[in-house]
Design a protein around this motif. Sequence first.
Motif, PDB file in Angstrom:
ATOM      1  N   PHE A 154       0.818  -1.211   0.000  1.00  0.00           N
ATOM      2  CA  PHE A 154       0.000   0.000   0.000  1.00  0.00           C
ATOM      3  C   PHE A 154       0.849   1.258   0.000  1.00  0.00           C
ATOM      4  CE2 PHE A 154      -3.178  -2.994   1.648  1.00  0.00           C
ATOM      5  CZ  PHE A 154      -4.266  -2.658   0.859  1.00  0.00           C
ATOM      6  N   ASP A 155       1.984   1.233   0.695  1.00  0.00           N
ATOM      7  CA  ASP A 155       2.819   2.437   0.760  1.00  0.00           C
ATOM      8  C   ASP A 155       3.453   2.772  -0.583  1.00  0.00           C
ATOM      9  OD1 ASP A 155       4.492   0.235   0.767  1.00  0.00           O
ATOM     10  OD2 ASP A 155       5.844   1.016   2.304  1.00  0.00           O
ATOM     11  N   SER A 156       3.419   1.816  -1.523  1.00  0.00           N
ATOM     12  CA  SER A 156       3.923   2.058  -2.881  1.00  0.00           C
ATOM     13  C   SER A 156       2.791   2.273  -3.877  1.00  0.00           C
ATOM     14  CB  SER A 156       4.782   0.870  -3.336  1.00  0.00           C
ATOM     15  OG  SER A 156       5.899   0.693  -2.481  1.00  0.00           O
ATOM     16  N   GLY A 157       1.570   2.354  -3.371  1.00  0.00           N
ATOM     17  CA  GLY A 157       0.425   2.601  -4.238  1.00  0.00           C
ATOM     18  C   GLY A 157      -0.093   1.379  -4.963  1.00  0.00           C
ATOM     19  N   VAL A 158       0.246   0.185  -4.477  1.00  0.00           N
ATOM     20  CA  VAL A 158      -0.149  -1.060  -5.145  1.00  0.00           C
ATOM     21  C   VAL A 158      -1.103  -1.838  -4.251  1.00  0.00           C
ATOM     22  CG1 VAL A 158       0.639  -3.241  -6.140  1.00  0.00           C
ATOM     23  CG2 VAL A 158       2.042  -1.174  -6.377  1.00  0.00           C
ATOM     24  N   GLY A 159      -2.264  -2.173  -4.790  1.00  0.00           N
ATOM     25  CA  GLY A 159      -3.237  -2.961  -4.044  1.00  0.00           C
ATOM     26  C   GLY A 159      -2.932  -4.441  -4.102  1.00  0.00           C
ATOM     27  N   PRO A 160      -3.644  -5.247  -3.302  1.00  0.00           N
ATOM     28  CA  PRO A 160      -3.334  -6.674  -3.228  1.00  0.00           C
ATOM     29  C   PRO A 160      -3.807  -7.502  -4.410  1.00  0.00           C
ATOM     30  CG  PRO A 160      -5.107  -6.126  -1.726  1.00  0.00           C
ATOM     31  CD  PRO A 160      -4.602  -4.823  -2.280  1.00  0.00           C
ATOM     32  N   ALA A 161      -4.908  -7.118  -5.089  1.00  0.00           N
ATOM     33  CA  ALA A 161      -5.482  -7.920  -6.177  1.00  0.00           C
ATOM     34  C   ALA A 161      -5.782  -9.334  -5.662  1.00  0.00           C
ATOM     35  CB  ALA A 161      -4.577  -7.922  -7.404  1.00  0.00           C
ATOM     36  N   GLY A 162      -5.504 -10.365  -6.452  1.00  0.00           N
ATOM     37  CA  GLY A 162      -5.807 -11.735  -6.055  1.00  0.00           C
ATOM     38  C   GLY A 162      -7.180 -12.176  -6.507  1.00  0.00           C
ATOM     39  N   ALA A 163      -7.508 -13.435  -6.242  1.00  0.00           N
ATOM     40  CA  ALA A 163      -8.786 -14.010  -6.651  1.00  0.00           C
ATOM     41  C   ALA A 163      -9.942 -13.204  -6.077  1.00  0.00           C
ATOM     42  CB  ALA A 163      -8.875 -15.463  -6.193  1.00  0.00           C
ATOM     43  N   ALA A 164     -10.960 -12.938  -6.907  1.00  0.00           N
ATOM     44  CA  ALA A 164     -12.113 -12.170  -6.451  1.00  0.00           C
ATOM     45  C   ALA A 164     -12.982 -12.985  -5.492  1.00  0.00           C
ATOM     46  CB  ALA A 164     -12.941 -11.701  -7.648  1.00  0.00           C
ATOM     47  N   ASP A 165     -13.156 -14.272  -5.769  1.00  0.00           N
ATOM     48  CA  ASP A 165     -13.884 -15.184  -4.891  1.00  0.00           C
ATOM     49  C   ASP A 165     -12.839 -16.079  -4.231  1.00  0.00           C
ATOM     50  OD1 ASP A 165     -15.320 -17.198  -3.669  1.00  0.00           O
ATOM     51  OD2 ASP A 165     -16.600 -17.634  -5.384  1.00  0.00           O
ATOM     52  N   ARG A 166     -12.391 -15.668  -3.059  1.00  0.00           N
ATOM     53  CA  ARG A 166     -11.261 -16.333  -2.413  1.00  0.00           C
ATOM     54  C   ARG A 166     -11.599 -17.749  -1.959  1.00  0.00           C
ATOM     55  NH1 ARG A 166     -11.224 -11.609   1.723  1.00  0.00           N
ATOM     56  NH2 ARG A 166     -13.422 -12.089   1.319  1.00  0.00           N
ATOM     57  N   ALA A 167     -12.826 -17.971  -1.487  1.00  0.00           N
ATOM     58  CA  ALA A 167     -13.186 -19.306  -1.009  1.00  0.00           C
ATOM     59  C   ALA A 167     -13.169 -20.329  -2.146  1.00  0.00           C
ATOM     60  CB  ALA A 167     -14.558 -19.267  -0.346  1.00  0.00           C
ATOM     61  N   SER A 168     -13.727 -19.964  -3.303  1.00  0.00           N
ATOM     62  CA  SER A 168     -13.729 -20.882  -4.446  1.00  0.00           C
ATOM     63  C   SER A 168     -12.315 -21.152  -4.937  1.00  0.00           C
ATOM     64  CB  SER A 168     -14.581 -20.302  -5.576  1.00  0.00           C
ATOM     65  OG  SER A 168     -15.933 -20.233  -5.206  1.00  0.00           O
ATOM     66  N   PHE A 169     -11.476 -20.112  -4.917  1.00  0.00           N
ATOM     67  CA  PHE A 169     -10.096 -20.274  -5.354  1.00  0.00           C
ATOM     68  C   PHE A 169      -9.340 -21.235  -4.427  1.00  0.00           C
ATOM     69  CE2 PHE A 169      -5.628 -19.034  -5.143  1.00  0.00           C
ATOM     70  CZ  PHE A 169      -5.267 -19.057  -6.471  1.00  0.00           C
ATOM     71  N   ARG A 170      -9.500 -21.039  -3.129  1.00  0.00           N
ATOM     72  CA  ARG A 170      -8.822 -21.914  -2.170  1.00  0.00           C
ATOM     73  C   ARG A 170      -9.280 -23.358  -2.330  1.00  0.00           C
ATOM     74  NH1 ARG A 170      -9.567 -17.230   1.616  1.00  0.00           N
ATOM     75  NH2 ARG A 170      -7.471 -16.537   2.236  1.00  0.00           N
ATOM     76  N   LEU A 171     -10.582 -23.538  -2.544  1.00  0.00           N
ATOM     77  CA  LEU A 171     -11.116 -24.887  -2.702  1.00  0.00           C
ATOM     78  C   LEU A 171     -10.508 -25.582  -3.914  1.00  0.00           C
ATOM     79  CD1 LEU A 171     -13.059 -27.170  -1.995  1.00  0.00           C
ATOM     80  CD2 LEU A 171     -14.830 -25.971  -3.308  1.00  0.00           C
ATOM     81  N   ALA A 172     -10.378 -24.868  -5.026  1.00  0.00           N
ATOM     82  CA  ALA A 172      -9.785 -25.482  -6.220  1.00  0.00           C
ATOM     83  C   ALA A 172      -8.380 -25.990  -5.927  1.00  0.00           C
ATOM     84  CB  ALA A 172      -9.766 -24.465  -7.365  1.00  0.00           C
ATOM     85  N   ASN A 173      -7.587 -25.193  -5.226  1.00  0.00           N
ATOM     86  CA  ASN A 173      -6.234 -25.631  -4.885  1.00  0.00           C
ATOM     87  C   ASN A 173      -6.239 -26.824  -3.937  1.00  0.00           C
ATOM     88  OD1 ASN A 173      -4.200 -24.215  -6.302  1.00  0.00           O
ATOM     89  ND2 ASN A 173      -4.540 -22.379  -5.081  1.00  0.00           N
ATOM     90  N   ARG A 174      -7.130 -26.810  -2.958  1.00  0.00           N
ATOM     91  CA  ARG A 174      -7.178 -27.941  -2.022  1.00  0.00           C
ATOM     92  C   ARG A 174      -7.552 -29.232  -2.746  1.00  0.00           C
ATOM     93  NH1 ARG A 174     -10.022 -24.324   1.357  1.00  0.00           N
ATOM     94  NH2 ARG A 174     -11.948 -25.544   1.135  1.00  0.00           N
ATOM     95  N   LEU A 175      -8.459 -29.132  -3.719  1.00  0.00           N
ATOM     96  CA  LEU A 175      -8.882 -30.335  -4.434  1.00  0.00           C
ATOM     97  C   LEU A 175      -7.722 -31.022  -5.157  1.00  0.00           C
ATOM     98  CD1 LEU A 175     -12.333 -29.180  -5.858  1.00  0.00           C
ATOM     99  CD2 LEU A 175     -11.945 -31.162  -4.375  1.00  0.00           C
ATOM    100  N   VAL A 176      -6.780 -30.236  -5.692  1.00  0.00           N
ATOM    101  CA  VAL A 176      -5.660 -30.847  -6.432  1.00  0.00           C
ATOM    102  C   VAL A 176      -4.434 -31.049  -5.554  1.00  0.00           C
ATOM    103  CG1 VAL A 176      -6.470 -29.947  -8.644  1.00  0.00           C
ATOM    104  CG2 VAL A 176      -4.816 -28.617  -7.313  1.00  0.00           C
ATOM    105  N   GLY A 177      -4.565 -30.776  -4.252  1.00  0.00           N
ATOM    106  CA  GLY A 177      -3.460 -31.009  -3.338  1.00  0.00           C
ATOM    107  C   GLY A 177      -2.427 -29.901  -3.291  1.00  0.00           C
ATOM    108  N   ASN A 178      -2.775 -28.709  -3.813  1.00  0.00           N
ATOM    109  CA  ASN A 178      -1.860 -27.564  -3.755  1.00  0.00           C
ATOM    110  C   ASN A 178      -2.017 -26.807  -2.442  1.00  0.00           C
ATOM    111  OD1 ASN A 178      -0.895 -27.896  -6.366  1.00  0.00           O
ATOM    112  ND2 ASN A 178      -2.265 -26.379  -7.262  1.00  0.00           N
TER     113      ASN A 178
END
Length: 284
Positions: free
Chosen positions: A22-46
């Motif tokens: 934030f101090d450099s003017g850059v936001g975090p971005a990342g997956a918009a639906d974090r729960a669905s994104f996390r689930l996809a990774n858990r399903l493949v063992g990531n």
Amino acid sequence: MIVVEQVGPLATIQDLGRPGWFDSGVGPAGAADRASFRLANRLVGNPEAYAGIEVLLGGLVLRADRHRTVAVTGAPAPATVDGTPVGHATVLELAAGRTLRLGLAGAGLRSYVAVRGGIDVPPTLGSRSRDTLSGIGPRPLRSGDRLPIGPAPHTLPSVEFAPMAEMNTDTLTIRAVLGPRDDWFVDAGALFGGEWTVSTDTDRVGARLDRHAGPPLRRSVTHELPTEGMALGSIQVPPSGQPVVFLADHPISGGYPVVAVVVDADIDAVAQARPGQALRIHRA
């Protein structure tokens, strides 16, 4: 590698974002639906933070260069492997040369594709996420892209199928906390009255809301607000009176008053709300 043979409206590489800039003017971005994104990774063992693909509405076609383990979550875009329908939120094994195709989702906005090992493009400021507002991170996917896949983690997929609640196509109800600038409005409580409609002016930056019924949000303080920080889920109200719920690629500062902030647990649901969908906001 995994080969991108076709892209629908938009597909971007995402992980869980780049906090701390934030101090450099850059936001975090990342997956918009974090729960669905996390689930996809858990399903493949990531690990949950491994980079995957966020797909707007569907239309993505991927071809495996060799055996790959993948999963599709989020908006339930109908999926096929070489023309054979496969389940949503399940572990899919793609043999070399086989093609995963996503149709258009009938509900929700964003689907997620995880590949065992993760999408291994070079990180920018510690993240592989595309920030569509600033242009930081890997560009949106195009037909012909060859995406590198990282080494498979030591953990193995623990389930073959993850039950998921159906995407809501009816009126969506979310919760919000008033403030910090609710005192700038004639009646900030009008936010919680009646229904709003998700506008067509909706993207990864934010979801604009149109008044479906009920009183408008009118400002009592009309002078300019000094620029101040903006949090994920902030409901900012520009002069038009149409509130904007800030999502993953939101600006980190702004000069319009924030009437309320959506509770963190409900932000993923807003990220999946489709244009035209009715929405109610309750006081948290």
